[in-house]
Enzyme design. Structure first.
Site, PDB file in Angstrom:
ATOM      1  N   LYS B 722       5.194  -8.431  -2.735  1.00 40.43           N
ATOM      2  CA  LYS B 722       4.310  -7.059  -2.640  1.00 40.43           C
ATOM      3  C   LYS B 722       5.331  -6.142  -2.066  1.00 40.43           C
ATOM      4  O   LYS B 722       6.564  -6.574  -1.289  1.00 40.43           O
ATOM      5  CB  LYS B 722       3.061  -7.333  -2.074  1.00 40.43           C
ATOM      6  CG  LYS B 722       2.149  -8.036  -2.878  1.00 40.43           C
ATOM      7  CD  LYS B 722       1.013  -8.405  -2.349  1.00 40.43           C
ATOM      8  CE  LYS B 722       0.933  -9.180  -0.907  1.00 40.43           C
ATOM      9  NZ  LYS B 722      -0.644  -9.558  -0.477  1.00 40.43           N
ATOM     10  N   GLY B 725       7.468  -0.983   1.492  1.00 43.62           N
ATOM     11  CA  GLY B 725       8.145   0.587   1.859  1.00 43.62           C
ATOM     12  C   GLY B 725       7.222   1.533   2.789  1.00 43.62           C
ATOM     13  O   GLY B 725       7.519   1.839   3.411  1.00 43.62           O
ATOM     14  N   GLU B 726       5.886   1.350   2.361  1.00 38.42           N
ATOM     15  CA  GLU B 726       4.817   2.082   3.231  1.00 38.42           C
ATOM     16  C   GLU B 726       4.197   1.245   4.312  1.00 38.42           C
ATOM     17  O   GLU B 726       3.768   1.934   5.140  1.00 38.42           O
ATOM     18  CB  GLU B 726       3.886   2.745   2.268  1.00 38.42           C
ATOM     19  CG  GLU B 726       4.288   3.828   1.612  1.00 38.42           C
ATOM     20  CD  GLU B 726       4.014   3.918   0.217  1.00 38.42           C
ATOM     21  OE1 GLU B 726       3.764   3.135  -0.623  1.00 38.42           O
ATOM     22  OE2 GLU B 726       3.478   5.281  -0.129  1.00 38.42           O
TER      23      GLU B 726
END
Lengths: 320, 765
Positions: B722, B725-726
């Protein structure tokens, strides 16, 4: 950007005849080039003095410290004599800007740095740029003055000059009529209606040397920033004193980033002169130093901050 | 035989149904304990050397024969009608080839942030009002300064709280109350009043977060280049295929005639989705001039016009029973949208789904002002919303006399309360346990108790939840060359996150080649099939299964060929480390086989399969912060951050760490140093630069310990991976704010927690 002529000179003697109201000397360029790019200054001639080797030296002798105006802030910070005997100056140089900037920025240029006020540097024809109005006075002023000295509330941004004032340094300035010696404390003056600069250098003059008299036994520079490094001071304090028998003598306290120029805290100096400085006395000295300060809308924090710095610097200097 | 399937995708909380074309059979996922040899191991970026040596060519670096440079001219007023714009002096400058204003720019209708390419209707200071095109960028800049503009000034409002007043100036004529959609967004489940009535303790907090500017290394912009009727747009973008679609639609071109390229990209952080006027201005100007046009923002323009994370004001109220069980959460918040707001970030997201709570109500609003418009910014809404939620959770724990971590552990959700489905995986408890051990949570004081001396230390934590599972459509192709090297081709882009590298790892793993034998082409719509927008942390979850599927297809084709050449059963052939085996017997290297075949090229195609229907795929985690506050200067120094995040299988610990580190540093900026500063009377942004907009420096960066949770999410997709990035930015500011509250014994409710705010809080103590 307005077109300009770039002239290289090899030594300081060649510079003076080339200087006038339409020309500017170029040393490290860390302030001059941004000012030109923003259209705040537009000289017709840029006199490149970077290669004037006779202006780049640090000499320590019986008479004190002689610093050529082209000495970089990095050189100042690294010099063993400056570090040992003129600590506040080395610390102020080390705390200024970033390593890249300190490698380029010169002490002479640092003394002449223009205000970093965001209105002055931005798209506003403010009073300091020759306009009618100081926008910061009724606008956003969190970085601005708490000692009101002129229509402009920008603070004098450079670090080393406050340390130089605490060390009672003089500038050797050369012009068409020859050389003059002027204390840093007199050289830096609030701007006036006729002179919209934070210094008193005439357009046809050049700072060639900074002379620091033989240093006191102790000195310190404390700078508060809003991140770990590479920021102009929120406030700063330079303190120099001779500590004898546990008492402080010839105490000099200079407050930075609180006004158009560094400010000597004379009443605070008097309070601690000849005294054993306890934490309580240091605290009172801080309060005394700020007694005449008045906050603007967004900079109330500068009052406790500067008070704290004065007290901390006095405690540090007593601790050696 | 390709099949059409319908599947549900969740990007940043926006759920949509998507068609997906699935090629061949879905691969069984790599098992939780499957032994992999390349995926999951640290590997330096395959393009790292090119990036750091200056060889990598970014959009800004594109140089084409005959190219001219555009300069964007910005409005100096915040609210005005342009009554006259005189470009004659600018046009007369030698080297200027064109000047566009609202008077001569092509009339193309826009949606979202702009209504026309250029307009005489100025709604914020910094809005682009003209474009000067010249033979070099310096001539263009000089000429831009000569444009004369006269404005009929209008009243303005540059503060979101002031914009809510009944008599406030209207930013957009059709929005009488300055609210996006004219009213708040309300979400509700259960019965909040009953929930609070059942509570033994209730905590309520008010917090503010600042407007933050993205400040990606590379600014926005593009280079447009026509060859005949074929348009190529080099653009710094988070979605190459989106640029192609946008340009084709607005310029009425067939998609087959438009190519979008973003080979190397210097960051986007959410602000670089296609759809801005500059792309079309560059394309139409290039066509008219018959010369390539280079049109990039400078830093100041970037910081005024291309987007921001809007400031928020949040009120959070939480009730709990004596044992810490949450009974009700009430959340209200406003988010500033600037002069144009396309959507409202999900401020209420954390409060609605982070902790189990049957009774929930939120009211959130987007507020318009005469300031630069908002854009998505790395976990939009969640970074801000987590600050409010976690402040309230700490205050609640204090009221309950309960350890704040224990309170959170007690309320770990057992289902996704928005989707009403179980999670595919939610190892929050493990994140809490391992994170707490690493920071030394047991050292945490009672708030305010460490109050002696100049420095005060504190420890705080916050949780994270977010999506990031990705989904179809996403495609990849692979080629096996006659020297035994393989090429992965996909039109997705690498924003600088390491996408290229992990796609190479997946392809090498599945195909059985050493990593050095695999190259990856991304960021060019002509050199690979469709890839999704890189937003919502979806690229890894969307693209790695597609690449694995393409590599598997290629591998099957290769095995088929070998089986025919050697007359052996296909199912006895294995490929490992570039060698082909029949069971354990070495037959030949892939290179030898391919050489024998001469110019034969083997291909594989792959696609991302559908998402599971019965589970909700999310990422989760926690961060712990230790801070030291200098009571003399008010400066907060972060000493250490411990991060523990679940992103499923970690494809490459090295690039994973980079993502988490970057998120933490950016989150620290929001917590301590970064804020857009506005003169609200004049509608002027005073720090659209890097001098007074204070990004953290390397000297501010603390020790960061990133704990690899690394549990493959086998229900999510065939690689079990999964996004990352955030997640890393979501809890940082909240954790730091809680650590500062622990250090001071009083909460600084307004971020960033700067020396002025700390000194004010100490003064009030």
């Amino acid at each position: 950007m307005q077109p300009f002529i770039h002239i290289d000179v090899a030594n300081s003697e060649e510079v003076i005849p080339l200087l006038d109201a339409r020309s500017r000397p170029l040393a490290g360029g860390t302030d001059m080039l941004p000012l030109m790019k923003e259209g705040i200054v537009a000289p017709e001639r840029l006199i490149n003095i970077k290669r004037a080797g006779d202006l780049r030296y640090i000499r320590a002798d019986e008479d004190g410290l002689h610093i050529g105006a082209l000495t970089t802030l990095d050189e100042l910070d690294r010099h063993p004599d400056v570090r040992r005997d003129y600590t506040t100056l080395a610390q102020a140089a080390a705390e200024a800007a970033s390593p890249q900037l300190r490698n380029m920025a010169t002490l002479g240029g640092n003394l002449l740095q223009q205000a970093r006020c965001w209105y002055y540097r931005g798209d506003f024809h403010c009073w300091l740029k020759g306009g009618e109005l100081c926008h910061a006075r009724d606008g956003r002023n969190e970085y601005h003055a708490i000692f009101d000295q002129s229509p402009c509330v920008a603070v004098y941004p450079s670090d080393p000059p406050a340390a130089l004032m605490a060390l009672e340094a003089n500038l050797r300035i050369v012009g068409p009529q020859g050389a003059r010696l002027v204390p840093v404390a007199e050289f830096l003056q609030p701007p006036s209606a006729e002179r919209r600069t934070l210094h008193t250098l005439a357009p046809n003059e050049l700072i060639v040397e900074v002379h620091v008299p033989k240093g006191p036994s102790g000195s310190v520079y404390l700078k508060a920033m809003d991140r770990a490094t590479w920021a102009y001071a929120l406030a700063s304090v330079a303190v120099a004193a001779n500590i004898r028998d546990g008492r402080a003598h010839n105490v000099r306290i200079v407050l930075g980033a609180v006004s158009n120029r560094p400010i000597r805290a004379l009443a605070a100096e008097e309070l601690v002169e000849g005294q054993l400085i306890t934490p309580e006395l240091a605290r009172r000295a801080g309060e005394t130093a700020l007694a005449a300060a008045r906050a603007l809308e967004h900079n109330h924090y500068k009052l406790p901050l500067t008070r704290n710095l004065v007290a901390q610097a006095l405690r540090d200097i007593m601790a050696g | 035989m390709p099949k059409v399937v319908k599947t549900t995708i969740n990007v940043e909380g926006r759920v949509s149904e998507q068609f997906a074309i699935v090629e061949g059979a879905e691969l069984p996922p790599w098992g939780e304990h499957e032994e992999l040899g390349i995926v999951g191991y640290p590997a330096p970026r395959i393009d790292g050397a090119a990036r750091v040596s200056g060889e990598a060519r970014y959009t800004y670096d594109v140089q084409l024969p005959g190219m001219v440079y555009g300069r964007l001219v910005r409005a100096k007023q915040a609210s005005a009608k342009i009554t006259r714009i005189d470009v004659r002096k600018a046009k007369a400058v030698r080297g200027v080839v064109d000047v566009m204003t609202y008077e001569n720019v092509p009339d193309i209708e826009m949606s979202g942030r702009q209504t026309r390419l250029l307009s005489d209707d100025v709604r914020f200071a910094g809005q682009t009002i003209a474009v000067v095109v010249a033979v070099d960028p310096y001539v263009a800049a000089d000429a831009a300064a000569l444009i004369e503009v006269e404005y009929a000034e209008r009243p303005l409002v540059a503060d979101p709280e002031a914009a809510l007043a009944a008599d406030a100036v209207k930013v957009q004529p059709d929005k009488p109350n300055n609210l996006l959609n004219g009213k708040p967004r309300i979400k509700e489940r259960g019965d909040v009043a009953a929930g609070f009535a059942a509570a033994d303790e209730i905590a309520a907090v008010t917090v503010r977060t600042p407007t933050a500017l993205h400040n990606a290394f590379e600014t926005h912009g593009c280079v447009a280049h026509w060859e005949g009727d074929q348009l190529t747009i080099y653009e710094s973008t988070q979605h190459t295929f989106g640029v192609r679609e946008f340009a084709a639609k607005k310029l009425e071109l067939p998609m087959s005639k438009v190519r979008a390229v973003s080979t190397f990209m210097g960051g986007g952080f959410g602000a670089k989705f296609p759809g801005s006027a500059y792309t079309l201005i560059a394309a139409t100007t290039a066509k008219r001039l018959r010369r390539p046009v280079h049109l990039m923002y400078d830093r100041e323009g970037e910081n005024l016009e291309t987007g921001n994370r809007g400031q928020t004001l949040q009120q959070v109220k939480i009730g709990a029973r004596r044992d810490g069980t949450l009974t009700a959460i009430e959340y209200s918040g406003i988010s500033e949208g600037g002069a144009a707001m396309g959507w409202l970030p999900m401020l209420e997201g954390p409060a609605s789904m982070m902790y189990r709570c049957p009774n929930f109500r939120s009211e959130t609003s987007g507020v318009l002002t005469n300031l630069g418009p908002m854009a998505a910014f790395r976990a939009p809404g969640f970074v801000e919303g987590m600050v409010g939620l976690e402040a309230a959770m700490d205050e609640l724990a204090h009221k309950l006399g309960m350890d704040p971590l224990e309170l959170r552990r007690k309320n770990i959700p057992d289902t996704d309360q928005l989707e009403e489905k179980p999670f595919s995986s939610l190892p929050l408890d493990e994140c809490y346990t391992r994170g707490a051990a690493a920071i030394g949570w047991e050292r945490r004081s009672q708030p305010g108790s460490q109050s002696d001396g100049r420095y005060r230390r504190g420890i705080g934590m916050a949780s994270q939840i977010w999506w990031g599972g990705g989904g179809p459509p996403a495609y990849a192709e692979m080629l096996l060359n006659s020297d035994g090297t393989a090429t992965v081709m996909t039109g997705t882009q690498d924003l600088g996150t390491g996408t290229r590298t992990i796609l190479a790892q997946v392809a090498a793993e599945e195909l059985g080649l050493p990593l050095e034998q695999v190259n990856v082409t991304v960021g060019d719509t002509l050199q690979g099939p469709f890839g999704p927008a890189s937003g919502g942390s979806v690229t890894t979850g969307s693209m790695t299964p597609a690449v694995r599927s393409a590599a598997n297809d290629l591998r099957n084709n290769l095995c088929d060929i070998v089986a025919q050449m050697r007359d052996i059963p296909q199912n006895e052939i294995e490929i490992r480390g570039g060698m082909i085996y029949r069971r354990d017997q070495e037959l030949a290297s892939v290179r030898e086989i391919m050489r024998k075949l001469g110019d034969v090229m083997l291909q594989g195609t792959g696609s991302r399969g559908p998402n599971p229907d019965d589970v909700s795929v999310v990422t989760s985690g926690a961060q712990f912060a230790e801070v030291e506050v200098d009571t003399v200067t008010g400066l907060v120094r972060v000493l250490k951050i411990v991060a523990a995040h679940d992103s499923g299988r970690i494809m490459n610990p090295q690039t994973f760490n980079s993502q988490i580190y970057g998120g933490i540093i950016q989150g620290m900026g929001l917590a301590l140093t970064e804020q857009r500063i506005v003169d609200t009377e004049r509608g002027a942004v005073l720090n659209p630069n890097l001098e007074f907009y204070k990004l953290p420096t390397i000297a501010d960066v603390p020790q960061i310990e990133n704990i690899l949770i690394d549990i493959p999410d086998t229900k999510a997709n065939s690689t079990g991976a999964k996004g990352a990035g955030e997640p890393g930015i979501i809890p940082t500011a909240a954790a730091i704010a809680n650590a500062v509250a622990d250090a001071l014994g009083v909460r600084v409710g307004t971020l960033p927690i700067t020396p002025p705010r700390v000194l004010e809080a100490l003064d009030a103590q």
